[in-house]
Design an enzyme around this catalytic site. Structure first.
Site, short mmCIF file in Angstrom:
data_model
loop_
_atom_site.label_atom_id
_atom_site.label_comp_id
_atom_site.label_asym_id
_atom_site.label_seq_id
_atom_site.Cartn_x
_atom_site.Cartn_y
_atom_site.Cartn_z
N ASP A 55 -63.02 -144.43 88.15
CA ASP A 55 -62.93 -145.14 89.42
C ASP A 55 -64.33 -145.35 90.00
O ASP A 55 -65.10 -144.40 90.14
CB ASP A 55 -62.09 -144.34 90.41
CG ASP A 55 -61.99 -145.02 91.77
OD1 ASP A 55 -61.05 -145.81 91.96
OD2 ASP A 55 -62.84 -144.76 92.64
N TYR A 60 -70.49 -148.32 95.70
CA TYR A 60 -71.01 -147.07 95.13
C TYR A 60 -72.36 -147.28 94.45
O TYR A 60 -73.07 -146.31 94.17
CB TYR A 60 -70.03 -146.48 94.10
CG TYR A 60 -68.70 -146.04 94.64
CD1 TYR A 60 -68.41 -146.05 96.00
CD2 TYR A 60 -67.70 -145.60 93.77
CE1 TYR A 60 -67.18 -145.65 96.48
CE2 TYR A 60 -66.47 -145.18 94.24
CZ TYR A 60 -66.21 -145.22 95.60
OH TYR A 60 -64.98 -144.81 96.06
N LYS A 89 -63.79 -151.89 93.20
CA LYS A 89 -63.28 -152.32 94.50
C LYS A 89 -64.18 -153.37 95.14
O LYS A 89 -65.41 -153.36 94.95
CB LYS A 89 -63.17 -151.11 95.45
CG LYS A 89 -62.42 -149.93 94.85
CD LYS A 89 -62.38 -148.75 95.80
CE LYS A 89 -61.95 -147.49 95.09
NZ LYS A 89 -63.02 -146.90 94.27
N HIS A 123 -61.30 -152.67 99.25
CA HIS A 123 -61.77 -151.32 99.54
C HIS A 123 -61.39 -150.82 100.94
O HIS A 123 -61.19 -149.62 101.14
CB HIS A 123 -63.29 -151.26 99.38
CG HIS A 123 -63.82 -149.89 99.09
ND1 HIS A 123 -65.00 -149.67 98.44
CD2 HIS A 123 -63.33 -148.66 99.35
CE1 HIS A 123 -65.22 -148.37 98.32
NE2 HIS A 123 -64.22 -147.74 98.87
#
Length: 303
Positions: A55, A60, A89, A123
């Site tokens: 994930d 990120y 996401k 997200h």
């Protein structure tokens, strides 16, 4: 949505999403792991331990590091792309029109070095630079979901879903009648913070709930849940780790988990969940949430 299998098979158990796609019940989270060398190391450890779901997210800032890890390590373990499940996401700054969403999705694919991802999520229900109480969030959210539906309908992604959506946000989305119900809703979920109404709604509408922050606030250096005396007592009784208790607590509610760790021992432990928590101890853990301690961003304030 399929329920989890018997305890002995939790390492390899899968859930079946509402479009028939299967997803591992235990995945590997990569939030706040941004160093390329560390990503390479943890993905290596995770694949060796049996993880087949990873994930990530645009925000990120590690998709590029994952690309190098997958290109290097899948051949090492004799794995084909189709044998791993990858989620990323859409950033709140990329909500809106099909053109904007397609560009963001392509950027993630390029970063990851992939032709497709298995699951693409919105997200957060709010749009970047809009106040949480700005009603334009609703229209933009609907437009964004319609854009994800277009990606899905054109075979560019295997499944689509949402993250941090409340019952209210899901109800709004389902009323908009886009023809595709989210396959997954990824939310903060642990004994200190869980919402039965949300779980019930997702199960009623065949939406898999997937938990993040399963160990509480460890990403923020808060281990008050992980080291809670009652969690420790149950772990000692079952002869497992505190983290394993918290992860298993979610799985026994048919909730998928994506634990994150950079410690090789913890990476192995977090997928070794072949035990059962007795009903009485499940209730004790759930009762820890009576005061609701939340660690991540709060979507409930978004209209």
């Amino acid at each position: 949505m399929a329920t989890a299998m018997d305890p002995e098979s939790y390492t390899t158990t899968k859930f079946t999403l509402n479009n028939g796609t299967t997803i591992p019940g235990v995945g590997f989270g990569t939030y706040r792991i941004r160093c390329g060398d560390v990503i390479m190391k943890v993905v290596d450890e995770a694949l060796a331990a049996g993880y087949r779901m990873f994930d990530t997210a645009a925000v990120y800032h590690n998709e590029g590091h994952l690309k190098k890890a997958f290109q290097t390590l899948l051949p090492k373990y004799g794995l084909e792309r189709e044998e791993i499940f990858i989620t990323t996401k859409l950033s709140p700054s990329d909500h809106g029109s099909l053109e904007v969403v397609r560009k963001a999705y392509k950027h993630s694919l390029d970063n990851l070095g992939l032709d497709y991802v298995d699951l693409y999520l919105i997200h957060f229900p709010g749009t970047a630079k809009l106040a949480c109480d700005d009603k334009r969030n609703i229209d933009i959210r609907n437009m964004t979901w319609a854009s994800l539906v277009d990606l899905y309908d054109n075979g560019l992604v295997n499944a689509i879903g949402v993250s941090n959506f409340t019952v209210k946000h899901l109800q709004q989305l389902l009323r908009s009648n886009h023809g595709v119900i989210p396959a997954v809703n990824q939310v903060e979920w642990h004994p200190f913070y869980h919402q039965q109404e949300l779980l019930d709604y997702c199960k009623e509408n065949d939406i898999l709930l997937q938990a993040y922050c399963s160990l509480g606030g460890t990403s923020a250096n808060n281990d008050s849940l992980l080291k809670h005396p009652l969690v420790t007592k149950i772990a000692n009784k079952l002869e497992v780790t505190n983290a394993q208790v918290l992860l298993r607590w979610a799985l026994q509610q048919d909730i998928a988990v994506i634990p994150k760790s950079t410690d090789p021992r913890h990476i192995k432990d977090n997928i070794a969940l072949n035990f059962t928590i007795p009903n009485e101890d499940m209730r004790i853990l759930s009762d820890l949430g009576s005061h609701k301690i939340k660690y991540a961003w709060d979507p409930s304030v978004v209209v």
